[in-house]
Design an enzyme around this catalytic site. Structure first.
Site, mmCIF file in Angstrom:
data_model
loop_
_atom_site.group_PDB
_atom_site.id
_atom_site.type_symbol
_atom_site.label_atom_id
_atom_site.label_comp_id
_atom_site.label_asym_id
_atom_site.label_seq_id
_atom_site.Cartn_x
_atom_site.Cartn_y
_atom_site.Cartn_z
ATOM 1 N N HIS A 169 0.810 -1.231 0.000
ATOM 2 C CA HIS A 169 0.000 0.000 0.000
ATOM 3 C C HIS A 169 0.837 1.272 0.000
ATOM 4 O O HIS A 169 0.341 2.338 -0.399
ATOM 5 C CB HIS A 169 -0.948 -0.014 1.210
ATOM 6 C CG HIS A 169 -2.172 0.834 1.057
ATOM 7 N ND1 HIS A 169 -2.213 1.970 0.278
ATOM 8 C CD2 HIS A 169 -3.418 0.715 1.589
ATOM 9 C CE1 HIS A 169 -3.432 2.514 0.352
ATOM 10 N NE2 HIS A 169 -4.172 1.763 1.137
ATOM 11 N N ASP A 384 -10.685 -3.716 -18.055
ATOM 12 C CA ASP A 384 -11.045 -4.645 -19.140
ATOM 13 C C ASP A 384 -9.767 -5.153 -19.819
ATOM 14 O O ASP A 384 -9.013 -4.388 -20.406
ATOM 15 C CB ASP A 384 -11.927 -3.872 -20.152
ATOM 16 C CG ASP A 384 -12.334 -4.708 -21.351
ATOM 17 O OD1 ASP A 384 -11.909 -5.877 -21.465
ATOM 18 O OD2 ASP A 384 -13.083 -4.177 -22.199
#
EC number: 2.3.1.196
Length: 462
Positions: A169, A384
């Site tokens: 992170h 995608d």
């Protein structure tokens, strides 16, 4: 209305994994050292965050193997995002920096003897066999000297696949990670470069010289855990709660007229903070807090550059006592949450960076704390790779971080009735989860509150 969804955790399947490998950038990249910002390298971000995306079979992609397509795209994307292929080192004053070694990110190829349909109508955390779909490769999960990304692509029996990722992170927040994932998707679909080019510029979020803390940052208070109320690590229950139009309007009935314009985020945060506090039964006079993650990108003048993929958020906090939070009408919590979100300005961010340098990069307070992060607009589900948008895209579970159970994410979700809403994974000890469910159900049904047997104080007249 039943917003509670048990996971399809009874679903058991086998995942066969290949040996983990490193994917290096497709071309030579600069060998240099890049410093993280003073927002990036705080203690509270030194952990791995899991994300998971599910994809359906797409007949137009017949003959294409998602593993091969994505592997190649990752190598091409790392040419642009080459710091991800490096390793973190720690310097003086606990300063983190990326040694851009080009070693690569860790990749696991896998297949599972299960179909997407078997996961059920409504894909949401907690996911069955998550540790098989995002395998913790031994020795890979450290903050320093370890891969900064671990990616597993698992082919499913139906022709669909699962893309799971674990991120250190300190490198990026949700918008930064989605920017990288989107770039991998674009390269997988044949682009020669990402449409948004990455911008490092981490010095924009560094401490001033000399550092000076100019704002109140009670999110970093040092609070002793006198009563052992940091959530226990054993006997934790994960459940997801769905809030669609009917649930949100049921909860809005508790909002006083002058707060009617409150956002859904503010409303849900107030409700969940209150129900959660009641369920954990803290001492009535003890301080309780809620930390709201606020993306500060647009709060800079000029705004941070498009393409900045570092951490650019703050954890502003609302603090009150358990008795005030639980005895007062909901409007009390709502006003605290609204004020908290508006606290974050450019000056506030600079003040946090200064505090990090002056105080040795402390962890945010976790004692009697609830942390919420809204990723409804982050765009995980839009990624995608050529097979269309994800059926589910977002955090793999709630409760992640150094202390399990402290954090919840607000994730965009469409239920089987076709209603768009928000799903919130919650992680609590078993005894508290029972009380939490009762409290939340009571509010959704609009019950006239009773004297609470669950809590040391009287439940409020809402």
């Amino acid at each position: 209305m039943d917003p509670i969804k048990q996971s399809s955790s009874e679903l058991v399947f086998t995942v066969r994994r290949q040996k983990a490998e490193l994917i290096a950038p497709a071309k030579p990249t600069p060998s240099e050292t890049k410093l993280l910002s003073d927002i990036d390298d705080q203690e509270g971000l030194r952990f791995q965050i899991p994300v998971i995306n599910f994809y359906r079979k797409d007949s137009s992609m017949r003959g294409n193997d998602p593993v091969k397509v994505i592997k190649k795209a990752i190598a091409e994307t790392l040419v642009f995002y080459y710091p991800f292929a490096g390793r973190l080192r720690e310097g003086n004053g606990r300063k983190l920096m990326v040694d851009c070694t080009g070693e690569g990110v860790m990749f696991v190829e896998a297949e599972a003897d299960v179909t997407l349909e078997q996961f059920g109508d409504e894909l949401q955390p907690p996911f069955p066999c998550l540790e098989e779909l995002l395998y913790d490769v031994p020795g890979s999960a450290g903050v320093l000297n370890c891969p900064l990304l671990l990616i597993q692509v698992t082919r499913l029996r139906c022709g669909g696949f699962i893309f799971a990722l674990r991120l250190n992170h300190t490198m990026s927040d949700a918008p930064g990670l989605v920017q990288f994932m989107t770039a991998v998707g674009e390269m997988a679909r044949g682009a020669s470069a990402p449409s948004t080019l990455p911008v490092w510029c981490r010095e924009l979020l560094n401490a001033r010289n000399p550092p000076q803390v100019t704002c109140a940052h009670r999110e970093y208070d040092e609070v002793p855990d006198t009563k052992g109320t940091i959530i226990p690590l054993d006997d934790m229950v994960h459940k997801s709660f769905f809030f669609g139009p009917s649930e949100v309007s049921a909860l809005r009935r508790f909002v006083p007229p002058h707060l009617r314009k409150s956002s859904t985020f503010e409303l849900l945060t107030s409700v969940l903070w209150r129900c959660r506090t009641i369920s954990l039964k803290p001492d009535p006079e003890e301080e309780v807090r809620v930390l709201c993650i606020v993306n500060a990108r647009s709060r800079f003048n000029p705004p941070l550059p498009n393409g900045y993929y570092g951490n650019a958020f703050a954890f502003p906090v609302a603090v009150t006592t358990a008795t005030k939070l639980c005895k007062n009408p909901l409007g009390y919590a709502l006003e605290l949450v609204k004020k908290t979100k508006s606290d974050v300005t450019e000056e506030y961010m600079k003040s946090v960076a200064d505090l990090m340098v002056m105080k040795g990069r402390p962890h945010f307070t976790v004692v009697r704390t609830y942390l919420v992060s809204d990723v409804t607009r982050a765009g995980f589900g839009e990624v995608d790779f050529g097979w269309g948008k994800a059926v589910y895209g977002g955090p793999a579970k709630g409760g992640v971080g150094a202390i399990p159970g402290v954090a919840s994410f607000y994730i965009p979700f469409r239920n089987k009735k076709g209603e768009n809403g928000i799903v919130v994974p919650i992680c609590l000890p078993a005894f508290a989860m029972e009380i939490f469910v009762k409290e939340l159900d009571g509010m959704l049904k609009g019950d006239v509150p009773q004297v609470s047997t669950n809590y040391a104080i009287i439940r409020p007249a809402l």
